[in-house]
Motif scaffolding. Structure first.
Motif, PDB file in Angstrom:
ATOM      1  N   GLY A 156       0.792  -1.223   0.000  1.00  0.00           N
ATOM      2  CA  GLY A 156       0.000   0.000   0.000  1.00  0.00           C
ATOM      3  C   GLY A 156       0.822   1.270   0.000  1.00  0.00           C
ATOM      4  N   ASN A 157       2.146   1.151   0.050  1.00  0.00           N
ATOM      5  CA  ASN A 157       3.019   2.319   0.069  1.00  0.00           C
ATOM      6  C   ASN A 157       2.927   3.075  -1.258  1.00  0.00           C
ATOM      7  OD1 ASN A 157       4.986   4.157   0.801  1.00  0.00           O
ATOM      8  ND2 ASN A 157       6.682   2.796   0.277  1.00  0.00           N
ATOM      9  N   ARG A 184      -1.292   0.448   6.046  1.00  0.00           N
ATOM     10  CA  ARG A 184      -2.087   0.032   7.201  1.00  0.00           C
ATOM     11  C   ARG A 184      -2.080   1.110   8.284  1.00  0.00           C
ATOM     12  NH1 ARG A 184      -1.471  -5.895   9.907  1.00  0.00           N
ATOM     13  NH2 ARG A 184      -1.926  -6.397   7.727  1.00  0.00           N
ATOM     14  N   ASN A 185      -3.234   1.304   8.903  1.00  0.00           N
ATOM     15  CA  ASN A 185      -3.446   2.251  10.005  1.00  0.00           C
ATOM     16  C   ASN A 185      -3.385   3.715   9.570  1.00  0.00           C
ATOM     17  OD1 ASN A 185      -3.797   0.228  11.994  1.00  0.00           O
ATOM     18  ND2 ASN A 185      -1.572   0.026  12.216  1.00  0.00           N
ATOM     19  N   SER A 186      -3.444   3.972   8.268  1.00  0.00           N
ATOM     20  CA  SER A 186      -3.475   5.359   7.804  1.00  0.00           C
ATOM     21  C   SER A 186      -4.850   5.961   8.067  1.00  0.00           C
ATOM     22  CB  SER A 186      -3.159   5.432   6.305  1.00  0.00           C
ATOM     23  OG  SER A 186      -1.844   5.004   6.048  1.00  0.00           O
ATOM     24  N   THR A 187      -4.867   7.253   8.328  1.00  0.00           N
ATOM     25  CA  THR A 187      -6.125   7.962   8.555  1.00  0.00           C
ATOM     26  C   THR A 187      -6.345   8.986   7.455  1.00  0.00           C
ATOM     27  OG1 THR A 187      -4.986   9.558   9.984  1.00  0.00           O
ATOM     28  CG2 THR A 187      -6.030   7.669  11.051  1.00  0.00           C
ATOM     29  N   GLU A 188      -7.598   9.242   7.173  1.00  0.00           N
ATOM     30  CA  GLU A 188      -7.945  10.195   6.125  1.00  0.00           C
ATOM     31  C   GLU A 188      -7.573  11.608   6.561  1.00  0.00           C
ATOM     32  OE1 GLU A 188     -11.563   9.982   3.150  1.00  0.00           O
ATOM     33  OE2 GLU A 188     -12.182  10.789   5.086  1.00  0.00           O
ATOM     34  N   GLN A 239     -10.442 -11.924  -0.453  1.00  0.00           N
ATOM     35  CA  GLN A 239     -10.253 -11.074   0.720  1.00  0.00           C
ATOM     36  C   GLN A 239     -11.175  -9.865   0.639  1.00  0.00           C
ATOM     37  OE1 GLN A 239      -6.397  -9.169   0.959  1.00  0.00           O
ATOM     38  NE2 GLN A 239      -6.470  -9.060   3.190  1.00  0.00           N
ATOM     39  N   TYR A 240     -11.716  -9.484   1.783  1.00  0.00           N
ATOM     40  CA  TYR A 240     -12.472  -8.238   1.878  1.00  0.00           C
ATOM     41  C   TYR A 240     -11.487  -7.136   2.268  1.00  0.00           C
ATOM     42  CZ  TYR A 240     -16.654 -11.059   1.461  1.00  0.00           C
ATOM     43  OH  TYR A 240     -17.609 -11.928   0.984  1.00  0.00           O
ATOM     44  N   VAL A 241     -10.977  -6.444   1.257  1.00  0.00           N
ATOM     45  CA  VAL A 241      -9.940  -5.439   1.489  1.00  0.00           C
ATOM     46  C   VAL A 241     -10.556  -4.161   2.049  1.00  0.00           C
ATOM     47  CG1 VAL A 241      -8.358  -6.337  -0.240  1.00  0.00           C
ATOM     48  CG2 VAL A 241     -10.108  -4.708  -0.921  1.00  0.00           C
ATOM     49  N   THR A 242      -9.785  -3.480   2.886  1.00  0.00           N
ATOM     50  CA  THR A 242     -10.273  -2.276   3.561  1.00  0.00           C
ATOM     51  C   THR A 242      -9.346  -1.081   3.368  1.00  0.00           C
ATOM     52  OG1 THR A 242      -9.138  -2.930   5.606  1.00  0.00           O
ATOM     53  CG2 THR A 242     -11.417  -3.660   5.336  1.00  0.00           C
ATOM     54  N   ALA A 243      -8.262  -1.249   2.618  1.00  0.00           N
ATOM     55  CA  ALA A 243      -7.181  -0.262   2.590  1.00  0.00           C
ATOM     56  C   ALA A 243      -7.643   1.148   2.236  1.00  0.00           C
ATOM     57  CB  ALA A 243      -6.097  -0.710   1.616  1.00  0.00           C
ATOM     58  N   LEU A 244      -8.541   1.313   1.279  1.00  0.00           N
ATOM     59  CA  LEU A 244      -8.943   2.649   0.837  1.00  0.00           C
ATOM     60  C   LEU A 244     -10.397   2.958   1.184  1.00  0.00           C
ATOM     61  CD1 LEU A 244      -7.140   2.843  -2.629  1.00  0.00           C
ATOM     62  CD2 LEU A 244      -6.453   3.908  -0.470  1.00  0.00           C
ATOM     63  N   LEU A 254      -9.774   1.099   9.476  1.00  0.00           N
ATOM     64  CA  LEU A 254     -10.232  -0.259   9.227  1.00  0.00           C
ATOM     65  C   LEU A 254      -9.043  -1.201   9.074  1.00  0.00           C
ATOM     66  CD1 LEU A 254     -13.033   0.568   6.637  1.00  0.00           C
ATOM     67  CD2 LEU A 254     -13.343  -0.068   9.032  1.00  0.00           C
ATOM     68  N   GLN A 255      -9.140  -2.373   9.661  1.00  0.00           N
ATOM     69  CA  GLN A 255      -8.060  -3.345   9.597  1.00  0.00           C
ATOM     70  C   GLN A 255      -8.320  -4.350   8.471  1.00  0.00           C
ATOM     71  OE1 GLN A 255      -5.191  -3.088  11.511  1.00  0.00           O
ATOM     72  NE2 GLN A 255      -6.231  -1.134  11.931  1.00  0.00           N
ATOM     73  N   PRO A 256      -7.248  -4.822   7.835  1.00  0.00           N
ATOM     74  CA  PRO A 256      -7.436  -5.779   6.740  1.00  0.00           C
ATOM     75  C   PRO A 256      -8.032  -7.089   7.237  1.00  0.00           C
ATOM     76  CG  PRO A 256      -5.120  -5.613   7.346  1.00  0.00           C
ATOM     77  CD  PRO A 256      -5.833  -4.517   8.082  1.00  0.00           C
ATOM     78  N   GLN A 257      -8.861  -7.679   6.419  1.00  0.00           N
ATOM     79  CA  GLN A 257      -9.456  -8.968   6.735  1.00  0.00           C
ATOM     80  C   GLN A 257      -8.567 -10.085   6.183  1.00  0.00           C
ATOM     81  OE1 GLN A 257     -12.413  -9.059   8.661  1.00  0.00           O
ATOM     82  NE2 GLN A 257     -11.677  -6.949   8.808  1.00  0.00           N
ATOM     83  N   PRO A 258      -8.625 -11.269   6.760  1.00  0.00           N
ATOM     84  CA  PRO A 258      -7.754 -12.360   6.282  1.00  0.00           C
ATOM     85  C   PRO A 258      -8.102 -12.783   4.861  1.00  0.00           C
ATOM     86  CG  PRO A 258      -9.375 -13.176   7.857  1.00  0.00           C
ATOM     87  CD  PRO A 258      -9.472 -11.686   7.895  1.00  0.00           C
ATOM     88  N   ARG A 259      -7.085 -13.212   4.132  1.00  0.00           N
ATOM     89  CA  ARG A 259      -7.300 -13.755   2.787  1.00  0.00           C
ATOM     90  C   ARG A 259      -7.556 -15.257   2.915  1.00  0.00           C
ATOM     91  NH1 ARG A 259      -3.164 -11.819   0.499  1.00  0.00           N
ATOM     92  NH2 ARG A 259      -4.216 -10.098  -0.552  1.00  0.00           N
TER      93      ARG A 259
END
Length: 350
Positions: A156-157, A184-188, A239-244, A254-259
């Motif tokens: 995600g970098n 991960r753990n970035s805030t808007e 995977q239910y991605v949450t990054a963006l 939001l934390q990433p969900q397992p793949r």
């Protein structure tokens, strides 16, 4: 041959890791075990730029090397490693993934190069910071979100969701934008457009560039990762991605969900498997001028679901390809991965 073939399994680590590495005390232990069935001697090759010459000497004494190193490790890129791997490959040793294939497939630029394929879409390329500064506001003017991606990165970098805070941004000299980093753990955050542009300058260093892709929500169906060895699909990950995605106001990121991993026979993904093997990979090879045998021993492609067709069939939008360090992967991929590696070593010895 008078000796059993040897293959190195290379990953990034420090001096202590290299000194104590065995075939069993690392995340690649199953790969080491699988090679034993072919009477192939697999050995660990922990790599770091600090002892590149030592690793190169080791690789000169084996018949092939499988490499698992991300585009960015510990703040460093792969430039020194890739130069060394080119030297190793030039002597006739099998290397996967070869650096020249990474440059063709393993960068975000491949999204732009394949934008006319069925998996493509509204994708643009910025070759320099001036193009980003001038063209991005026009693409944000309709109030939509865009996803900007640096050309080489991982985890995600350098991947950003960007939008105007209000619909009049394009009319202002220096509008306010809303940005969310995929790390991960970035805030808007909200910031001036000029601040964000200045922040992106580092992505254009050297031959750097950025890709601009329309935002595709991963909800409600999630992301499908398709795993390949050469031109054959060998498994899937869902995977239910949450990054963006934005968390609710006041909530933690939001934390990433397992793949969840599946074999290549998973019924839900057979249409994707057929598309990849019979249409998309052949088109990719032609567009990028790559031979089938040069494809990585293990690679993947990430897809979000597009709109269903009129007949109710799924469509897919390519998000990225990973060719530098694909791990973990489905158990179903391991036998074919190793079998193909053995074949490549055998052919390189002829």
């Amino acid at each position: 041959m008078s000796r059993n073939p040897r293959i190195a399994i290379l990953w990034h680590g420090d001096r202590e890791s290299r000194n104590h590495a065995t075939a069993k005390n690392n995340k690649f232990s199953k790969i080491f075990e699988e090679f034993q069935q072919y009477n192939i001697i697999a050995e660990p090759a922990v790599y770091n730029d600090e002892f590149v010459d030592e690793v190169q000497l080791q690789l000169s004494q084996v018949d092939g090397v499988l490499v698992w190193v991300n585009p960015i490790e510990g703040g460093r890129n792969r430039s020194i490693l890739d130069e060394m791997l080119r030297d190793v490959a030039s002597s006739g040793n099998f290397v996967s993934t070869h650096p020249y294939v990474i440059l063709k497939m393993g960068t975000k630029e491949v999204l732009f190069q394949t934008r006319e394929m069925e998996w493509g879409g509204d994708i643009h390329l910025y070759k320099n910071i001036q193009e980003l500064r001038e063209q991005l506001p026009v693409r944000l003017a309709d109030g939509s979100s865009r996803v900007l991606k640096q050309n080489r990165g991982n985890g995600g970098n350098g991947v950003w969701r960007v939008e105007f805070v209000d619909g009049t941004g394009v009319q202002r000299t220096d509008p306010i934008i809303r940005v969310l980093h995929a790390l991960r753990n970035s805030t808007e955050k909200e910031m001036l457009f000029s601040e964000f542009i200045n922040q992106c300058e580092a992505y254009f260093a050297g031959t750097g560039l950025m890709i601009d892709q329309s935002f595709q929500s991963p909800l409600p169906d999630g992301m499908v990762r398709c795993y390949m060895t050469h031109n054959e699909v060998v498994g899937f990950g869902h995977q239910y991605v949450t990054a963006l995605l934005r968390p609710q106001s006041g909530s933690e990121p939001l934390q990433p969900q397992p793949r969840i991993y599946h074999p290549e026979s998973k019924p839900e993904f057979q249409s994707l498997k057929t598309k990849m093997e019979s249409e998309w990979i052949p088109q990719l090879l032609q567009l990028l001028d790559i031979e089938t045998k040069s494809l990585p021993i293990i690679w993947d492609a990430d897809f979000l679901y597009g709109p269903k067709t009129s007949s109710g069939e799924d469509t897919y939008v390519l998000c990225e390809m990973n060719v530098s360090s694909v791990h973990p992967f489905p158990d179903s991929a391991l036998p074919k991965l190793v079998k193909n590696a053995v074949a490549m070593i055998t052919n390189s010895q002829k």
